[in-house]
Design an enzyme around this catalytic site. Structure first.
Site, PDB file in Angstrom:
ATOM      1  N   ASP A   3      42.327  61.523  50.798  1.00  0.00           N
ATOM      2  CA  ASP A   3      41.827  60.216  50.369  1.00  0.00           C
ATOM      3  C   ASP A   3      41.481  60.295  48.886  1.00  0.00           C
ATOM      4  O   ASP A   3      41.293  61.390  48.340  1.00  0.00           O
ATOM      5  CB  ASP A   3      40.585  59.811  51.173  1.00  0.00           C
ATOM      6  CG  ASP A   3      40.102  58.410  50.803  1.00  0.00           C
ATOM      7  OD1 ASP A   3      40.954  57.538  50.509  1.00  0.00           O
ATOM      8  OD2 ASP A   3      38.883  58.168  50.773  1.00  0.00           O
ATOM      9  N   SER A   4      41.374  59.141  48.264  1.00  0.00           N
ATOM     10  CA  SER A   4      40.955  59.135  46.863  1.00  0.00           C
ATOM     11  C   SER A   4      39.494  59.565  46.732  1.00  0.00           C
ATOM     12  O   SER A   4      39.056  59.919  45.646  1.00  0.00           O
ATOM     13  CB  SER A   4      41.141  57.733  46.268  1.00  0.00           C
ATOM     14  OG  SER A   4      40.389  56.805  47.013  1.00  0.00           O
ATOM     15  N   TYR A  35      41.355  54.581  43.088  1.00  0.00           N
ATOM     16  CA  TYR A  35      42.796  54.391  42.904  1.00  0.00           C
ATOM     17  C   TYR A  35      43.155  52.888  42.857  1.00  0.00           C
ATOM     18  O   TYR A  35      44.183  52.516  42.311  1.00  0.00           O
ATOM     19  CB  TYR A  35      43.575  55.017  44.077  1.00  0.00           C
ATOM     20  CG  TYR A  35      43.705  56.526  44.074  1.00  0.00           C
ATOM     21  CD1 TYR A  35      43.054  57.326  43.131  1.00  0.00           C
ATOM     22  CD2 TYR A  35      44.517  57.149  45.033  1.00  0.00           C
ATOM     23  CE1 TYR A  35      43.194  58.714  43.151  1.00  0.00           C
ATOM     24  CE2 TYR A  35      44.668  58.531  45.056  1.00  0.00           C
ATOM     25  CZ  TYR A  35      44.006  59.313  44.118  1.00  0.00           C
ATOM     26  OH  TYR A  35      44.167  60.677  44.146  1.00  0.00           O
ATOM     27  N   GLY A  36      42.316  52.095  43.481  1.00  0.00           N
ATOM     28  CA  GLY A  36      42.623  50.663  43.668  1.00  0.00           C
ATOM     29  C   GLY A  36      42.990  49.891  42.409  1.00  0.00           C
ATOM     30  O   GLY A  36      43.904  49.064  42.452  1.00  0.00           O
ATOM     31  N   CYS A  66      43.990  57.169  52.616  1.00  0.00           N
ATOM     32  CA  CYS A  66      43.759  56.174  51.564  1.00  0.00           C
ATOM     33  C   CYS A  66      44.794  55.055  51.700  1.00  0.00           C
ATOM     34  O   CYS A  66      46.007  55.303  51.659  1.00  0.00           O
ATOM     35  CB  CYS A  66      43.903  56.852  50.207  1.00  0.00           C
ATOM     36  SG  CYS A  66      43.703  55.737  48.818  1.00  0.00           S
ATOM     37  N   ASN A  67      44.305  53.834  51.846  1.00  0.00           N
ATOM     38  CA  ASN A  67      45.214  52.691  52.004  1.00  0.00           C
ATOM     39  C   ASN A  67      46.042  52.469  50.746  1.00  0.00           C
ATOM     40  O   ASN A  67      47.233  52.166  50.821  1.00  0.00           O
ATOM     41  CB  ASN A  67      44.405  51.421  52.278  1.00  0.00           C
ATOM     42  CG  ASN A  67      43.720  51.467  53.623  1.00  0.00           C
ATOM     43  OD1 ASN A  67      44.170  50.849  54.570  1.00  0.00           O
ATOM     44  ND2 ASN A  67      42.641  52.220  53.723  1.00  0.00           N
ATOM     45  N   THR A  68      45.402  52.632  49.587  1.00  0.00           N
ATOM     46  CA  THR A  68      46.109  52.386  48.326  1.00  0.00           C
ATOM     47  C   THR A  68      47.240  53.399  48.155  1.00  0.00           C
ATOM     48  O   THR A  68      48.371  53.040  47.811  1.00  0.00           O
ATOM     49  CB  THR A  68      45.122  52.480  47.142  1.00  0.00           C
ATOM     50  OG1 THR A  68      43.996  51.640  47.417  1.00  0.00           O
ATOM     51  CG2 THR A  68      45.761  52.055  45.855  1.00  0.00           C
ATOM     52  N   GLU A 145      30.138  52.667  47.132  1.00  0.00           N
ATOM     53  CA  GLU A 145      29.887  53.976  46.500  1.00  0.00           C
ATOM     54  C   GLU A 145      28.475  54.049  45.906  1.00  0.00           C
ATOM     55  O   GLU A 145      27.869  55.110  45.868  1.00  0.00           O
ATOM     56  CB  GLU A 145      30.910  54.222  45.374  1.00  0.00           C
ATOM     57  CG  GLU A 145      32.309  54.468  45.880  1.00  0.00           C
ATOM     58  CD  GLU A 145      32.622  55.944  46.075  1.00  0.00           C
ATOM     59  OE1 GLU A 145      32.250  56.743  45.211  1.00  0.00           O
ATOM     60  OE2 GLU A 145      33.255  56.277  47.102  1.00  0.00           O
ATOM     61  N   CYS A 183      41.087  49.195  53.660  1.00  0.00           N
ATOM     62  CA  CYS A 183      40.521  50.083  52.643  1.00  0.00           C
ATOM     63  C   CYS A 183      39.505  50.988  53.330  1.00  0.00           C
ATOM     64  O   CYS A 183      38.744  50.528  54.190  1.00  0.00           O
ATOM     65  CB  CYS A 183      39.848  49.255  51.547  1.00  0.00           C
ATOM     66  SG  CYS A 183      38.959  50.255  50.338  1.00  0.00           S
ATOM     67  N   THR A 184      39.499  52.245  52.932  1.00  0.00           N
ATOM     68  CA  THR A 184      38.618  53.229  53.578  1.00  0.00           C
ATOM     69  C   THR A 184      37.132  52.861  53.501  1.00  0.00           C
ATOM     70  O   THR A 184      36.345  53.299  54.325  1.00  0.00           O
ATOM     71  CB  THR A 184      38.774  54.593  52.876  1.00  0.00           C
ATOM     72  OG1 THR A 184      38.716  54.377  51.462  1.00  0.00           O
ATOM     73  CG2 THR A 184      40.066  55.259  53.254  1.00  0.00           C
ATOM     74  N   HIS A 185      36.741  52.090  52.476  1.00  0.00           N
ATOM     75  CA  HIS A 185      35.318  51.815  52.274  1.00  0.00           C
ATOM     76  C   HIS A 185      34.803  50.616  53.057  1.00  0.00           C
ATOM     77  O   HIS A 185      33.604  50.458  53.211  1.00  0.00           O
ATOM     78  CB  HIS A 185      35.044  51.589  50.793  1.00  0.00           C
ATOM     79  CG  HIS A 185      35.064  52.848  49.983  1.00  0.00           C
ATOM     80  ND1 HIS A 185      36.177  53.638  49.892  1.00  0.00           N
ATOM     81  CD2 HIS A 185      34.091  53.460  49.263  1.00  0.00           C
ATOM     82  CE1 HIS A 185      35.902  54.674  49.121  1.00  0.00           C
ATOM     83  NE2 HIS A 185      34.649  54.596  48.737  1.00  0.00           N
TER      84      HIS A 185
END
Ligand code: DGL
Length: 262
Positions: A3-4, A35-36, A66-68, A145, A183-185
């Site tokens: 993942d990023s 990364y987005g 990571c989706n991006t 974050e 998105c992971t977040h």
């Protein structure tokens, strides 16, 4: 699992729940996250570096959590990689299609994920008649974050991004009946997103279906690990303390982290 940053640990947690005997190595490229907002070529090159890193660690399968990175790099890196690679976009699309009754799905993602159109393609590959509305949510990753997922500020941002997907012209009926957290977040904002979306909208993510895809690949290739006592490692680029602090804030537990470079 790659993942990023820290967010992919949500996918790792689900993978470990479904496959408790598999050893895992997690790599978070925290030094270069997010990364987005980046250009596709940069993310492709970072993902390539990550796959080379995994190649040196003797993995039998790599999951791009990571989706991006999945959205812009999976196609490019898959053929070059010596180990099989699974991304989160197709499993996420499958989860959304299982949830949607009216075949109308809203996709929330980073700017680059939305720009890539990867979710739209994956959803339409699986169901050509599905309606898809995408929404880039650039403010959400920094809020998570910063440990602000549970604040009014986060809810206001969620409202700004989600409300346009809920009104069809002047009609009250939501334009979509399913929101896909691309998105992971965003799973950390699930409660706020569900509150804004209302009871008629289902909110899904890709963690469960991604772990399921891994299980299927491992079992069909007879790669499932038979022994007990699997080891788990977490590696991060950049400062180990920073990664550990964010992980502690998000998961409420201490995650031992090794510092690495790509
Ligand atoms: N991991 C990224 C994703 O799932 C979110 C964070 C970033 O922008 O790097 O799209």
């Amino acid at each position: 699992m790659f993942d990023s940053g820290v967010g992919g640990l949500t996918v790792l947690r689900e993978l470990r729940r479904q496959l408790p005997d598999e050893a895992t190595i997690y790599l978070g490229d925290e030094a270069r996250m997010p990364y987005g907002p980046r250009e596709p070529a940069e993310v492709v090159s970072f993902t390539r570096e990550a796959l080379r890193w995994f190649g040196r660690h003797g993995c039998k399968l790599v999951v791009i959590a990571c989706n991006t990175a999945t959205a812009v790099a999976l196609e490019a890196v898959r053929d070059e990689s010596a180990v099989p690679v699974i991304g989160v976009v197709r499993p996420g699309a499958a989860a959304a299609l299982t949830a949607t009754a009216r075949r109308a799905v809203g996709v929330l993602g980073t700017t680059l994920t939305v720009r890539s159109g990867a979710y739209v393609r994956a959803l339409r590959d699986l169901d050509p008649l599905v309606d898809v509305i995408q929404q880039a949510c650039p403010r959400l990753v920094p809020l998570v974050e910063a440990g602000k997922a549970d604040t009014d500020e986060a809810e206001a941002a969620v409202r700004e991004y989600v409300e346009p997907l809920l009104t069809e012209g002047a009609v009250v009926r939501p334009a979509v009946d399913t929101l896909l957290l691309g998105c992971t977040h965003y799973p950390f904002l699930r409660a706020r997103i569900e509150k804004v979306a209302g009871a008629g909208v289902r909110v899904v993510d890709s963690a469960t279906t991604t772990a399921l895809a891994v299980r299927e690949v491992l079992s069909s290739h007879r790669l499932v690990r038979g022994e007990k006592g699997a080891l788990h490692e977490v590696h991060a680029t950049g400062s180990r303390e920073r990664f550990a602090a964010i992980a502690r804030r998000l998961f409420g537990e201490d995650v031992p982290v090794h510092e690495t470079t790509l």
